[in-house]
Design an enzyme around this catalytic site. Structure first.
Site, PDB file in Angstrom:
ATOM      1  N   LEU A 282       0.870  -1.177   0.000  1.00  0.00           N
ATOM      2  CA  LEU A 282       0.000   0.000   0.000  1.00  0.00           C
ATOM      3  C   LEU A 282       0.903   1.222   0.000  1.00  0.00           C
ATOM      4  CD1 LEU A 282      -2.728  -0.985   2.660  1.00  0.00           C
ATOM      5  CD2 LEU A 282      -2.952  -1.033   0.174  1.00  0.00           C
ATOM      6  N   ASP A 283       0.541   2.204  -0.812  1.00  0.00           N
ATOM      7  CA  ASP A 283       1.403   3.383  -0.862  1.00  0.00           C
ATOM      8  C   ASP A 283       1.385   4.110   0.467  1.00  0.00           C
ATOM      9  OD1 ASP A 283      -0.867   5.271  -0.889  1.00  0.00           O
ATOM     10  OD2 ASP A 283      -1.207   4.482  -2.902  1.00  0.00           O
ATOM     11  N   VAL A 284       2.264   5.087   0.605  1.00  0.00           N
ATOM     12  CA  VAL A 284       2.483   5.734   1.886  1.00  0.00           C
ATOM     13  C   VAL A 284       1.237   6.451   2.392  1.00  0.00           C
ATOM     14  CG1 VAL A 284       3.340   7.863   0.827  1.00  0.00           C
ATOM     15  CG2 VAL A 284       4.104   7.212   3.133  1.00  0.00           C
ATOM     16  N   THR A 286      -1.990   5.489   1.708  1.00  0.00           N
ATOM     17  CA  THR A 286      -3.135   4.582   1.823  1.00  0.00           C
ATOM     18  C   THR A 286      -3.089   3.874   3.167  1.00  0.00           C
ATOM     19  OG1 THR A 286      -3.094   4.242  -0.575  1.00  0.00           O
ATOM     20  CG2 THR A 286      -4.347   2.670   0.734  1.00  0.00           C
ATOM     21  N   ARG A 372      -6.280   4.479  -7.432  1.00  0.00           N
ATOM     22  CA  ARG A 372      -6.007   5.911  -7.613  1.00  0.00           C
ATOM     23  C   ARG A 372      -6.051   6.300  -9.087  1.00  0.00           C
ATOM     24  NH1 ARG A 372      -4.218   8.617  -3.140  1.00  0.00           N
ATOM     25  NH2 ARG A 372      -3.684   7.335  -1.308  1.00  0.00           N
TER      26      ARG A 372
END
Length: 419
Positions: A282-284, A286, A372
């Site tokens: 998961l990106d930073v 999320t 996204r």
């Protein structure tokens, strides 16, 4: 026994001896049942060096025709003059009389008709014990001594190793499972000549090895024979954390497991620590559900697109959302050169405590930044993004942000893991 009794009776009727007693002799009679009644007497000399001699005699047989005498009540005068320890024949009728030879205070042996007072006192104070049943004895039997484990034959051990034992695995995979490094970094160590197998440098990550049988060294440190157990966690990822082992200035989700790793040796003595990593990323920015484990096969199955595990996200949008936006998101877009379309796109009903609209999006591709990109392609801007479900496992509502919970077998099956 009857013949013996008859012989003794015949001998007693013909032979009599004279009994010398220090005290008056006690007359004894023979009962109708022909019981023998004996009297033992001792004649003690005045000198202690002489040994006492005992003479035995038998009373004459009682005629069968003689009627049985009933005891007469003794008068007060007779009872007063009667010698203690001397009983009449009627009182001894139908009763076997056994005299007692007792040593008195002066050390001499004396004959008396009653047991010693000391014996009577001990018998009165003695406690009776119930007889133990056989079942109780069997239950209280001594436990069997522990025996050594049976030693199986070579054929049995060979059959077990060939059919049930884990087969040899790739060297890079064994290093990653032992917690040395990630699989990619383990391959770099192997290519750099820093790994030896059975005393020889190994430069091939695909070499099949068995950590139990093979001796493996990494940078001069031997790899433990026992691999750490498999662990599985569900983490509620907070915002601002990255999924890889970041540098000192960045925060990694693995740092949220520091307490767990620090107490590992206390809870699991003798076992090496597992090397944890995330399943997917998961990106930073999320938040939400993130699986953390040390099982490489499990992580590969869940993160690979071929598994087609559905993942559910809640996207909070800045601005308003109309029907045209939802149609554009459902049509999909190109992500990493592949056309990706969501399975479900739904506008959630508004809530009084939330001012921004929320969109529920379910995807199965699992591409990087897929949700996204879908929202961005519709001309919307995401304020917050949270993952709440993977496969059949949903983020527990009571799991706080930054907290983790160990997955059970039912949770693993919900994620599609059957092993």
């Amino acid at each position: 026994m009857a013949a013996l009794m008859a012989a003794v009776a015949a001998a007693a009727s013909t032979a009599f001896a004279t009994l010398h007693l220090t005290k008056p002799a006690i007359p004894l009679t023979r009962t109708t049942h022909r019981h023998l009644r004996t009297i033992i007497a001792s004649s003690l000399s005045s000198t202690p060096s002489t040994t006492p001699e005992f003479n035995i005699t038998f009373a004459p047989p009682k005629p069968k025709s003689e009627p049985k005498l009933k005891p007469k009540p003794a008068s007060e005068s007779e009872s007063a003059t009667e010698t203690p320890g001397q009983d009449s024949a009627s009182e001894l009728d139908d009763q076997l009389y056994i005299p007692w030879i007792v040593r008195d205070e002066s050390g001499n042996l004396t004959l008396q008709s009653t047991p010693p007072a000391r014996l009577l006192h001990q018998m009165a104070n003695a406690e009776t014990k119930k007889k133990k049943k056989k079942k109780e004895k069997d239950s209280k039997a001594k436990p069997a001594s522990p025996t050594a484990e049976p030693k199986f034959s070579k054929a049995a051990r060979r059959f077990y190793n060939e059919n049930f034992r884990d087969p040899p695995q790739r060297l890079s995979k064994v290093l990653a499972a032992a917690g040395v490094a990630s699989r990619r970094n383990s391959e770099e160590l192997i290519f750099g000549g820093k790994v030896t197998v059975n005393g020889s440098v190994c430069n091939t990550p695909q070499t099949r090895v068995d950590p139990v049988r093979d001796v493996i060294y990494v940078n001069g440190n031997r790899l433990p024979k026992k691999l750490p157990p498999k662990v599985y966690f569900a983490l509620n990822k907070p915002k601002g954390y990255i999924c890889s082992a970041g540098e000192k200035e960045t925060k990694s989700v693995l740092s949220l497991f520091n307490d767990f790793m620090n107490s590992w040796d206390k809870r699991n003595p003798g076992l090496p620590k597992p090397r944890l990593f995330t399943v997917g990323r998961l990106d930073v920015a999320t938040t939400g559900l993130l699986i953390v484990t040390n099982d490489g096969d499990f992580a590969q199955k869940l993160s690979h697109p071929s598994s087609k595990l559905s993942k559910e996200y809640i996207a909070t949008i800045d601005g308003s959302v109309n029907k045209r936006h939802l149609i554009t998101i459902s049509e999909g877009t190109v992500v990493e050169g592949v056309q990706c379309a969501p399975d479900i796109v739904e506008l959630l009903p508004p809530q009084p405590d939330l001012s921004r609209p929320r969109i529920r999006i379910v995807v199965h591709e699992g591409r990087n930044h897929e949700v996204r990109e879908l929202v961005k392609n519709a001309g919307l801007e995401i304020h917050a993004l949270k993952r709440i479900r993977i496969g059949g496992f949903r983020l527990p509502s009571d799991l706080g942000i930054g907290k983790h919970a160990e997955l059970k077998q039912a949770n693993l099956r919900a994620l599609g893991w059957k092993s």
